[in-house]
Design a protein around this motif. Structure first.
Motif, PDB file in Angstrom:
ATOM      1  N   VAL A  33      12.963 -25.205  -0.663  1.00 11.53           N
ATOM      2  CA  VAL A  33      13.419 -23.742  -0.082  1.00 11.53           C
ATOM      3  C   VAL A  33      12.385 -22.855  -0.314  1.00 11.53           C
ATOM      4  O   VAL A  33      12.611 -21.897   1.053  1.00 11.53           O
ATOM      5  N   MET A  34      11.247 -22.818  -0.644  1.00 11.67           N
ATOM      6  CA  MET A  34      10.284 -21.715  -0.429  1.00 11.67           C
ATOM      7  C   MET A  34       9.377 -22.007   0.457  1.00 11.67           C
ATOM      8  O   MET A  34       8.905 -23.047   0.908  1.00 11.67           O
ATOM      9  N   LEU A  35       9.201 -20.990   1.621  1.00  9.89           N
ATOM     10  CA  LEU A  35       8.457 -21.232   2.803  1.00  9.89           C
ATOM     11  C   LEU A  35       7.116 -20.509   2.602  1.00  9.89           C
ATOM     12  O   LEU A  35       5.958 -20.696   2.910  1.00  9.89           O
ATOM     13  N   ASP A  36       7.169 -19.187   1.822  1.00  6.06           N
ATOM     14  CA  ASP A  36       6.221 -18.436   1.611  1.00  6.06           C
ATOM     15  C   ASP A  36       6.423 -17.325   0.511  1.00  6.06           C
ATOM     16  O   ASP A  36       7.626 -17.012   0.441  1.00  6.06           O
ATOM     17  N   THR A  37       5.520 -17.010  -0.208  1.00  7.37           N
ATOM     18  CA  THR A  37       5.865 -16.138  -1.207  1.00  7.37           C
ATOM     19  C   THR A  37       4.512 -15.330  -1.625  1.00  7.37           C
ATOM     20  O   THR A  37       3.513 -16.003  -1.673  1.00  7.37           O
ATOM     21  N   ALA A  38       4.328 -14.106  -2.047  1.00  8.25           N
ATOM     22  CA  ALA A  38       3.292 -13.349  -2.389  1.00  8.25           C
ATOM     23  C   ALA A  38       3.617 -11.897  -2.973  1.00  8.25           C
ATOM     24  O   ALA A  38       4.535 -11.664  -2.613  1.00  8.25           O
ATOM     25  N   GLY A  39       2.800 -11.660  -4.189  1.00  5.61           N
ATOM     26  CA  GLY A  39       2.793 -10.323  -4.428  1.00  5.61           C
ATOM     27  C   GLY A  39       1.848  -9.411  -3.520  1.00  5.61           C
ATOM     28  O   GLY A  39       1.162  -9.913  -2.529  1.00  5.61           O
ATOM     29  N   LEU A  40       2.249  -7.977  -3.501  1.00 13.35           N
ATOM     30  CA  LEU A  40       1.369  -7.173  -2.651  1.00 13.35           C
ATOM     31  C   LEU A  40       0.576  -6.369  -3.626  1.00 13.35           C
ATOM     32  O   LEU A  40       0.857  -5.835  -4.745  1.00 13.35           O
ATOM     33  N   ARG A  41      -0.793  -5.808  -3.078  1.00 13.24           N
ATOM     34  CA  ARG A  41      -1.695  -4.647  -3.715  1.00 13.24           C
ATOM     35  C   ARG A  41      -0.753  -3.705  -3.768  1.00 13.24           C
ATOM     36  O   ARG A  41       0.132  -3.353  -3.031  1.00 13.24           O
ATOM     37  N   PRO A  42      -1.401  -2.691  -4.629  1.00 13.42           N
ATOM     38  CA  PRO A  42      -0.807  -1.307  -4.833  1.00 13.42           C
ATOM     39  C   PRO A  42      -0.809  -0.665  -3.502  1.00 13.42           C
ATOM     40  O   PRO A  42      -1.577  -0.676  -2.954  1.00 13.42           O
ATOM     41  N   THR A  43       0.122   0.308  -3.530  1.00 12.58           N
ATOM     42  CA  THR A  43       0.287   1.221  -2.395  1.00 12.58           C
ATOM     43  C   THR A  43      -0.901   2.009  -2.326  1.00 12.58           C
ATOM     44  O   THR A  43      -1.316   2.597  -1.205  1.00 12.58           O
ATOM     45  N   SER A  44      -1.801   2.360  -3.312  1.00 11.95           N
ATOM     46  CA  SER A  44      -3.126   3.078  -3.249  1.00 11.95           C
ATOM     47  C   SER A  44      -4.172   2.441  -2.482  1.00 11.95           C
ATOM     48  O   SER A  44      -4.898   2.959  -1.741  1.00 11.95           O
ATOM     49  N   GLU A  45      -3.914   1.074  -2.059  1.00  7.35           N
ATOM     50  CA  GLU A  45      -4.680   0.405  -1.174  1.00  7.35           C
ATOM     51  C   GLU A  45      -4.081   0.166   0.224  1.00  7.35           C
ATOM     52  O   GLU A  45      -4.693  -0.570   0.967  1.00  7.35           O
ATOM     53  N   GLY A  46      -2.985   0.741   0.449  1.00  6.21           N
ATOM     54  CA  GLY A  46      -2.221   0.611   1.727  1.00  6.21           C
ATOM     55  C   GLY A  46      -2.297   1.765   2.547  1.00  6.21           C
ATOM     56  O   GLY A  46      -2.788   2.842   2.394  1.00  6.21           O
ATOM     57  N   SER A  47      -1.615   1.856   3.803  1.00  9.64           N
ATOM     58  CA  SER A  47      -1.454   2.587   4.754  1.00  9.64           C
ATOM     59  C   SER A  47      -0.065   2.402   5.512  1.00  9.64           C
ATOM     60  O   SER A  47       0.357   1.190   5.616  1.00  9.64           O
ATOM     61  N   ARG A  48       0.389   3.759   5.993  1.00  7.55           N
ATOM     62  CA  ARG A  48       1.626   3.702   6.643  1.00  7.55           C
ATOM     63  C   ARG A  48       1.285   4.300   8.045  1.00  7.55           C
ATOM     64  O   ARG A  48       0.711   5.223   8.286  1.00  7.55           O
ATOM     65  N   VAL A  49       1.754   3.459   8.869  1.00  7.12           N
ATOM     66  CA  VAL A  49       1.591   3.783  10.340  1.00  7.12           C
ATOM     67  C   VAL A  49       3.127   4.128  10.858  1.00  7.12           C
ATOM     68  O   VAL A  49       4.016   3.356  10.745  1.00  7.12           O
ATOM     69  N   THR A  50       3.133   5.421  11.390  1.00  3.42           N
ATOM     70  CA  THR A  50       4.335   6.005  11.738  1.00  3.42           C
ATOM     71  C   THR A  50       4.257   6.588  13.104  1.00  3.42           C
ATOM     72  O   THR A  50       3.377   6.930  13.572  1.00  3.42           O
ATOM     73  N   TRP A  51       5.457   6.109  13.949  1.00  6.79           N
ATOM     74  CA  TRP A  51       5.525   6.836  15.277  1.00  6.79           C
ATOM     75  C   TRP A  51       6.673   7.420  15.325  1.00  6.79           C
ATOM     76  O   TRP A  51       7.769   7.265  15.153  1.00  6.79           O
TER      77      TRP A  51
END
Length: 118
Positions: free
Chosen positions: A40-58
């Motif tokens: 059933v599982m194809l891929d899975t992962a946790g994500l790093r905290p939002t403090s390390e992320g960026s949002r790109v907005t149009w």
């Protein structure tokens, strides 16, 4: 068979500072092994905290980039899985089992959505 994206939503302000307990990681590992062996599982992962992320907005014909953390967000996506299930009910059942591995002090919401096939 349809594929499903499950997004795990968490409140970063209420996650234990020490992270998941070793017992939780063991329970989660056993479930992930079971779901993988079931095909059933194809891929899975946790994500790093939002403090390390960026949002790109149009918006309004303009592009903007905002670096985290995103304190205005009550819930953020903390992880994901992509599964291939016979139907949405099966995808939800696996998701419920995943959420059930967590200790009672966790508050987690999972959004299960079918992936549109092109």
């Amino acid at each position: 068979m349809p594929r499903f994206l499950t997004m795990i939503r968490i409140d970063e302000n209420n996650v234990p500072a020490e992270g998941p307990s070793p017992e939780l990681m063991e329970r989660m590992g056993k479930l992930l092994e079971e779901i993988t062996k079931a095909g059933v599982m194809l891929d899975t992962a946790g994500l790093r905290p939002t403090s390390e992320g960026s949002r790109v907005t149009w918006s309004g014909g303009r592009m903007s980039v905002t670096d985290g953390p995103f304190t205005e967000s009550k819930e953020v996506i903390g992880g994901y899985s992509i599964t291939q299930c016979k139907d949405k009910a099966e995808a939800i059942e696996w998701t419920k089992r995943f959420l059930g591995t967590h200790d009672e002090y966790w508050t987690i919401t999972a959004e299960v959505r079918e992936i549109t096939e092109a």
